[in-house]
Design a protein around this motif. Sequence first.
Motif: not given
Length: 352
Positions: A15-25
């Motif tokens: 919905a927000g198109d974001f990641y939290i603490d992603p492990w890939k760029p």
Amino acid sequence: MKLIEFTDKGLYCAAGDFYIDPWKPVKKAIITHAHSDHARPGNKHYLCHYLTKPLLQARLGDNDYQSIEWNEFLLINGVKISLHPAGHIIGSSQIRVEHNNEIWVVSGDYKTENDGISGRFEPVPCNVFITESTFGLPIYNWAAQENIYTHIRNWILNNKENGKTSVLIAYSLGKAQRLLKAIGPLQEKIYVHGAIWNMHQALSSAGILLPEVERITPDTSKETLKKSIVIAPPGADGSSWMKRMEPYATGVCSGWMQVRGNVRRRNADAGFVLSDHADWKGLLSAVKATGAEKVFVTHGFQSTFSRYLNENGIASAEVKTEYGNDDEEPANDAGFVESVPDIDEQNTQEKL
Ligand SMILES: [Zn+2]
Ligand SMILES: [Zn+2]
């Protein structure tokens, strides 16, 4: 669709198109804290707490950083975001995500005891809680930090009496700063390894008041280090860097020291059970305080902890992530995990 999905790049909010603490760029990353398994390089945009920003700059260099204060609300594509203290290390935050009357909270790493420098862990009411489980076994039961600090100071005094330098082994971000606080009352000069010095500089330039320390350089003489106090990261333990401190005693500061075999395994003279993570009771109290109807359990003893929650009326599931190779998390030193008693086969497999 779930508000937060578990994808191969990390925790994703469509919905927000974001990641939290992603492990890939990824394009947009919200970062819980500056440990390297949670804050990785290569993202286009980073959102974090304002005290995490200087640490990310020190570790990841120049990037597009945006920082906010705890309890400040922000809208990303109509999704309401806020950060709340996690008590783990300086700047560490839980991420609250709200959309269509549903609230999810991602804990990152957290500690429920207030250490006086990392912010006081704040339980955030939510529908779904995503919790870490680094020390999610009942054997992990921390003593009050003041008692541990007293033990550390007495150990230092005793070493000094015996003509030895005290070398405390602690992670450069988190544990090392707490140790400064613990040792402060001795009013002695504190020498540090370069890795700890770098973090100390980043934090000091961000306006955080820390006791003065002196960096050990090739010019630091053997004579000045005699009977002194040294803080060094685990990587330096047993290396030739430590030769000039001889004679010395080592004290390892980690939650894993709760298991006696680990003190021996590390060849340490002393083990201090000091952790930047919640213990078993801390994890349970944190989960209950959120009032969440569903709990996802990430890195640590996730199968044991998740099963326990299910058996006690809290719907829970394990989630596989790529966290857990920084600070004192097991993947950093598989040797720790082998000697933990009473864990089921499956869990051991995952860890190794
Ligand atoms: Zn961490
Ligand atoms: Zn972690």
